[in-house]
Design a protein around this motif. Structure first.
Motif, short mmCIF file in Angstrom:
data_model
loop_
_atom_site.label_atom_id
_atom_site.label_comp_id
_atom_site.label_asym_id
_atom_site.label_seq_id
_atom_site.Cartn_x
_atom_site.Cartn_y
_atom_site.Cartn_z
N SER A 40 -3.42 7.30 -54.09
CA SER A 40 -4.06 6.46 -52.93
C SER A 40 -4.27 5.02 -54.40
CB SER A 40 -4.78 7.00 -51.98
OG SER A 40 -4.01 7.85 -51.08
N GLY A 41 -5.19 6.06 -54.90
CA GLY A 41 -5.87 5.34 -56.44
C GLY A 41 -5.48 4.37 -57.02
N VAL A 154 -2.36 -4.74 -49.76
CA VAL A 154 -3.83 -4.62 -49.44
C VAL A 154 -4.06 -4.44 -50.64
CG1 VAL A 154 -4.56 -3.33 -46.92
CG2 VAL A 154 -3.84 -2.08 -49.07
N PHE A 155 -4.91 -3.82 -51.69
CA PHE A 155 -5.59 -4.04 -52.79
C PHE A 155 -6.26 -2.19 -52.61
CE2 PHE A 155 -6.59 -3.54 -56.88
CZ PHE A 155 -6.18 -3.69 -57.72
N PRO A 156 -5.29 -1.18 -53.04
CA PRO A 156 -5.79 0.05 -52.37
C PRO A 156 -6.95 0.55 -53.14
CG PRO A 156 -3.33 -0.24 -53.42
CD PRO A 156 -3.96 -1.40 -54.31
N ARG A 157 -7.90 0.25 -54.37
CA ARG A 157 -8.23 0.50 -54.87
C ARG A 157 -10.30 -0.22 -54.19
NH1 ARG A 157 -7.11 0.54 -61.49
NH2 ARG A 157 -5.41 2.09 -60.75
N SER A 158 -9.34 -1.32 -53.83
CA SER A 158 -10.69 -1.97 -52.71
C SER A 158 -10.47 -1.44 -51.12
CB SER A 158 -10.12 -3.07 -52.81
OG SER A 158 -10.60 -4.13 -54.34
N PHE A 159 -9.17 -1.14 -50.98
CA PHE A 159 -9.50 -0.65 -49.18
C PHE A 159 -10.16 0.62 -49.85
CE2 PHE A 159 -6.07 0.54 -46.22
CZ PHE A 159 -6.91 0.15 -45.35
N LEU A 160 -9.50 1.44 -50.72
CA LEU A 160 -10.84 2.64 -50.73
C LEU A 160 -12.15 2.71 -51.11
CD1 LEU A 160 -8.31 5.55 -52.39
CD2 LEU A 160 -8.16 4.84 -50.23
N ASN A 161 -12.75 2.10 -51.34
CA ASN A 161 -14.19 1.26 -51.35
C ASN A 161 -14.72 0.81 -50.30
OD1 ASN A 161 -16.78 1.05 -53.24
ND2 ASN A 161 -16.04 -1.14 -53.31
N LEU A 162 -14.18 -0.04 -50.00
CA LEU A 162 -14.22 -0.22 -48.55
C LEU A 162 -14.32 0.67 -48.03
CD1 LEU A 162 -14.62 -2.50 -46.20
CD2 LEU A 162 -12.25 -2.45 -46.02
N LEU A 163 -13.38 1.58 -47.34
CA LEU A 163 -13.39 2.77 -46.30
C LEU A 163 -14.98 4.02 -47.25
CD1 LEU A 163 -9.43 3.12 -45.80
CD2 LEU A 163 -11.48 2.81 -43.74
N LYS A 164 -15.09 3.80 -47.68
CA LYS A 164 -16.12 4.71 -49.09
C LYS A 164 -17.37 4.56 -48.59
CE LYS A 164 -17.54 6.69 -52.83
NZ LYS A 164 -17.52 6.84 -54.40
#
Ligand SMILES: Cc1cc2nc3c(=O)[nH]c(=O)nc-3n(C[C@H](O)[C@H](O)[C@H](O)COP(=O)(O)OP(=O)(O)OC[C@H]3O[C@@H](n4cnc5c(N)ncnc54)[C@H](O)[C@@H]3O)c2cc1C
Length: 378
Positions: A40-41, A154-164
């Motif tokens: 995912s990263g 989406v931009f995967p790293r931004s998306f993960l950071n948002l969820l985190k």
């Protein structure tokens, strides 16, 4: 005692955590390395629909998931002030041969029916040329292009950071990075962590990416080990600093993705490698892909490569995602195997798993259920 232990901090595990917290459950998410350490990263983030032909429950599920994602992301962005890099930018596919145009015209009609549902209408338009000259190059579009308006990115790293970040602001959750789950004892709901701690849980969701397919204490305990439910497939991608309009559609042809992201960056993906020696390093195959992309989109010709990346996608046997309760262990739930479409559907898969944990009925395409995957494995 935690209500739900989630193993893995990729897109699947994070959405499971969001849905569980919203359902009022107490959640403990354990990530062995760091959020986004797995597939995912990455850099690509294409949200690509299946073709609008031969409609089936899997395509229906993905359609609804893609149609709903924007509305799922918006409140998370509003609450955190962060961006997922989401945009429904559409997808353009060059038609290089006459028979491809014939097929595309058929799909255009099929989209009128299958992509028009519950107030959402998306198009599969056959055009003689791209709207923007050179995106993609005219030589590639001898028989026109398809422009679909359902695809997004989406931009995967931004998306993960948002969820985190959203999860870290909630009360009923612990997010731990740098700790793995080494062992699960499902009968008594106990998990032993890599630092020796033991935690207890009512339900466990395995969202551990390609490790879902490995023979570990986790999976042997659950009877999932041999033969495995899927395989890892290596993928390589690159990020270019192209200074282009981020609203341009995603270009797709024969496995090549060219994805304009915010800030004018462009992601190029992806190789699909069943055999590999170095799972996480890039090589000449990525150079070939970058050159192919530059030929397709001349405006990328001099754009510098700012990042190269490789990861292992979890691909279930039969390619369909895996979601749902284990038939022999009612406290164990699996969530993964999404191969190339995880980012567009993870929120809906996670919702179904959490609904079932909460005692609600939740329909999933039959081919996603564990019983189906077990049958394929035999
Ligand atoms: C090059 C490339 C391009 C791609 N492009 C796209 C795309 O455009 N669109 C798309 O939708 N998908 C794409 N994919 C696929 C997508 O990235 C994956 O399907 C998705 O990220 C899988 O998410 P996951 O949460 O199942 O697994 P992962 O993201 O791999 O997360 C699993 C996590 O579990 C952790 N973990 C493992 N074991 C344990 C343990 N015992 N205890 C605790 N934690 C553990 C790992 O460290 C990891 O962080 C691409 C993949 C690659 C490699």
């Amino acid at each position: 005692m935690t209500d739900v232990l989630i193993v893995g901090g990729g897109i699947m595990g994070l959405w499971a955590a969001v849905k569980a917290v919203r359902a009022g459950l107490f959640v403990h998410l354990v990530e062995r390395e760091r959020i986004g350490a797995g597939a995912s990263g990455g850099l690509v983030g294409a949200l690509m629909p299946h073709m609008p032909d031969r409609w089936n429950p899997k395509k229906q599920f993905q359609f609804e998931a893609l149609a709903s994602l924007e509305a799922e992301i918006a409140p998370l962005e509003a609450e955190t002030g962060l961006s997922a890099g989401y945009r429904r930018s559409g997808r353009i596919m060059p038609l290089g041969k006459p028979h491809l145009r014939t097929i595309a015209l058929r799909h255009e009609q099929e989209a009128v029916t299958n992509w028009h549902q519950s107030g959402s209408t998306f198009l599969w338009n056959v055009q003689d040329s791209p709207d923007v000259i050179g995106w993609p190059a005219a030589e590639a579009c001898e028989h026109g292009v398809v422009l679909d308006t359902l695809a997004a990115r989406v931009f995967p790293r931004s998306f993960l950071n948002l969820l985190k970040t959203w999860l870290e602001r909630q009360h009923d959750i612990i997010v731990e990075e740098g700790t793995g789950v080494d062992r699960l004892e499902l009968g008594c709901g106990r998990a032993t962590l890599s630092d020796g701690r033991v935690i207890t849980f009512d339900h466990c969701i395995l969202a551990n990416g390609v490790d879902l397919f490995k023979t570990t204490d986790c999976v042997t305990t659950s009877g999932l080990a041999t033969p495995p439910l899927g395989v890892p497939v290596k993928g390589q991608a690159a990020l270019l600093d192209a200074g282009i309009d981020p609203a341009l559609p995603v270009v797709f042809q024969d496995g090549l993705y060219i994805i304009p992201h915010e800030g004018g960056r462009v992601a190029i993906g992806s190789t699909s490698e069943d055999k590999f020696d170095e799972p996480l390093s890039t090589d000449a195959q990525l150079d070939v892909l970058i050159e192919r992309a530059r030929a397709f989109a001349p405006c990328l010709r001099d754009a510098p490569v700012i990042q190269r990346w490789a990861g292992l996608r979890p691909k279930a046997i039969g390619r369909d995602p895996i979601a749902g309760r284990h038939p022999d262990h009612k406290s164990l739930h699996l969530l993964g195997g999404g191969f190339k479409i995880s980012f567009g559907i993870a929120h809906r898969l996670a919702e179904a798993v959490i609904d079932r944990i909460s005692g609600k009925a939740a329909a999933l395409p039959p081919s996603f259920e564990l019983a189906h995957h077990f049958a394929l494995r035999r």
